[in-house]
Design an enzyme around this catalytic site. Structure first.
Site, short mmCIF file in Angstrom:
data_model
loop_
_atom_site.label_atom_id
_atom_site.label_comp_id
_atom_site.label_asym_id
_atom_site.label_seq_id
_atom_site.Cartn_x
_atom_site.Cartn_y
_atom_site.Cartn_z
CG ASP A 180 6.12 7.31 -11.34
OD1 ASP A 180 6.19 7.43 -10.10
OD2 ASP A 180 6.25 6.21 -11.92
CE LYS B 101 8.63 4.55 -9.37
NZ LYS B 101 7.27 4.25 -9.82
CG PHE C 136 2.34 3.59 -11.67
CD1 PHE C 136 3.61 3.11 -11.37
CD2 PHE C 136 1.41 3.62 -10.64
CE1 PHE C 136 3.94 2.68 -10.09
CE2 PHE C 136 1.72 3.17 -9.35
CZ PHE C 136 2.99 2.70 -9.09
N GLY C 137 0.95 6.62 -12.06
CA GLY C 137 0.51 7.44 -10.93
C GLY C 137 1.07 8.85 -10.97
NE ARG D 299 5.53 -0.32 -5.29
CZ ARG D 299 5.15 0.88 -5.78
NH1 ARG D 299 5.82 1.47 -6.74
NH2 ARG D 299 4.08 1.47 -5.30
CG ASP E 172 -2.14 0.93 0.91
OD1 ASP E 172 -2.92 0.62 -0.02
OD2 ASP E 172 -2.28 1.98 1.58
P1 ITT Z 1 -3.48 -2.29 -5.40
O1 ITT Z 1 -4.33 -1.82 -4.24
O2 ITT Z 1 -4.13 -3.37 -6.22
O3 ITT Z 1 -2.08 -2.64 -4.97
P2 ITT Z 1 -3.56 0.50 -6.21
O4 ITT Z 1 -3.02 1.26 -7.36
O5 ITT Z 1 -5.02 0.73 -5.85
O6 ITT Z 1 -3.29 -1.06 -6.44
P3 ITT Z 1 -2.79 1.74 -3.71
O7 ITT Z 1 -4.13 1.73 -3.11
O8 ITT Z 1 -1.61 1.38 -2.84
O9 ITT Z 1 -2.65 0.79 -4.97
O10 ITT Z 1 -2.61 3.20 -4.31
C1 ITT Z 1 -1.37 3.60 -4.65
C2 ITT Z 1 -1.50 4.89 -5.45
O11 ITT Z 1 -0.44 5.76 -5.06
C3 ITT Z 1 -1.25 4.57 -6.92
O12 ITT Z 1 -2.45 4.33 -7.62
C4 ITT Z 1 -0.55 5.84 -7.39
O13 ITT Z 1 -1.48 6.85 -7.66
C5 ITT Z 1 0.26 6.23 -6.15
N1 ITT Z 1 1.60 5.59 -6.19
C6 ITT Z 1 2.08 4.60 -5.39
N2 ITT Z 1 3.33 4.25 -5.77
C7 ITT Z 1 3.62 5.03 -6.82
C8 ITT Z 1 4.74 5.14 -7.66
O14 ITT Z 1 5.80 4.34 -7.53
N3 ITT Z 1 4.71 6.05 -8.64
C9 ITT Z 1 3.65 6.85 -8.80
N4 ITT Z 1 2.54 6.81 -8.08
C10 ITT Z 1 2.52 5.90 -7.09
#
Ligand code: ITT
Length: 199
Positions: free
Chosen positions: A155, A175, A152-153, A181, A70
């Site tokens: 980044d 990264k 992703f996210g 992570r 998470d």
């Molecule tokens: P799971 O619960 O299935 O693992 P999820 O994407 O819903 O997938 P989270 O609830 O942990 O996972 O949410 C993590 C969010 O935080 C993710 O969707 C991104 O928006 C952000 N995030 C986490 N790690 C990241 C990374 O390495 N780079 C960019 N954004 C990240």
């Protein structure tokens, strides 16, 4: 070979985690191997709670040690938001681009020295006689606008300390050396090695 199952449906996390664990003698399964496992709910107030919940659901259904992640972005100016709601900051099902834009809008005009932020990842390994948690943080600051297409996210809008490039402008290998992570996984690898050797 010892097996674990990754308790995530995020394909980017899966790729990063598999790459970083690839030097251990482990068979790393994913939820694609277990389509019957229900969607993982995230209702906890902390990364720890959510991480444990995800591991519990997957271990319950697969009986194979589960490794959950998470994670999220914490912005100091916003007292830690988006934090645990990082994935759905702009609403349930919001795209990464929409989440990024919401955050950038909230930070519009905020001076560089007040744009400090950190990514946090909390990992939980849950098995029959095991519950282990590790955490990793990567500090940096929010960019003014999105840059880069890797990852992703958030980044494209996160500048890790020591770099003038965003996470999304780093190669996957870069990264995976400095990320939140990667740090949480470095500690988790020590745990996994102990388990693998029975120590
Ligand atoms: P799971 O619960 O299935 O693992 P999820 O994407 O819903 O997938 P989270 O609830 O942990 O996972 O949410 C993590 C969010 O935080 C993710 O969707 C991104 O928006 C952000 N995030 C986490 N790690 C990241 C990374 O390495 N780079 C960019 N954004 C990240």
């Amino acid at each position: 070979m010892t097996r674990i199952v990754l308790a995530t449906r995020n394909k980017h996390k899966i790729e990063e985690i598999k790459t970083i664990l690839s030097d251990l003698p482990l068979e790393v399964l994913t939820l694609n191997d277990f389509p019957h496992v229900p969607l993982l709910k995230e209702e906890g107030a902390t990364f720890q709670e959510n991480s444990l919940q995800k591991a519990q659901i997957v271990f319950e259904h697969t009986k194979i040690p589960a490794l959950a992640d998470d994670s999220g972005l914490e912005v100091f100016y916003l007292t830690g938001r988006p934090g645990v709601i990082s994935a759905r900051y702009a609403g349930e099902g919001a795209s990464d681009a929409t989440n990024n834009q919401k955050l950038l809008n909230q930070m519009m005009g905020v001076a560089p020295r007040r744009r400090r932020a950190q990514f946090r990842a909390v990992l939980t390994l849950l098995g029959d006689r095991t519950v282990e948690t590790t955490e990793g943080i990567c500090s940096g600051m929010l960019a003014e606008s999105p840059r880069g297409t890797n990852g992703f996210g958030y980044d494209p809008i996160f500048l890790p300390d020591g770099f003038s490039r965003t996470y999304a402008e780093l190669t996957a290998a870069e990264k995976n050396t400095i990320s939140h992570r990667a740090k949480a996984l470095a500690s988790m690898k020590d745990v996994l090695r102990r388990h693998l050797t029975g120590a």
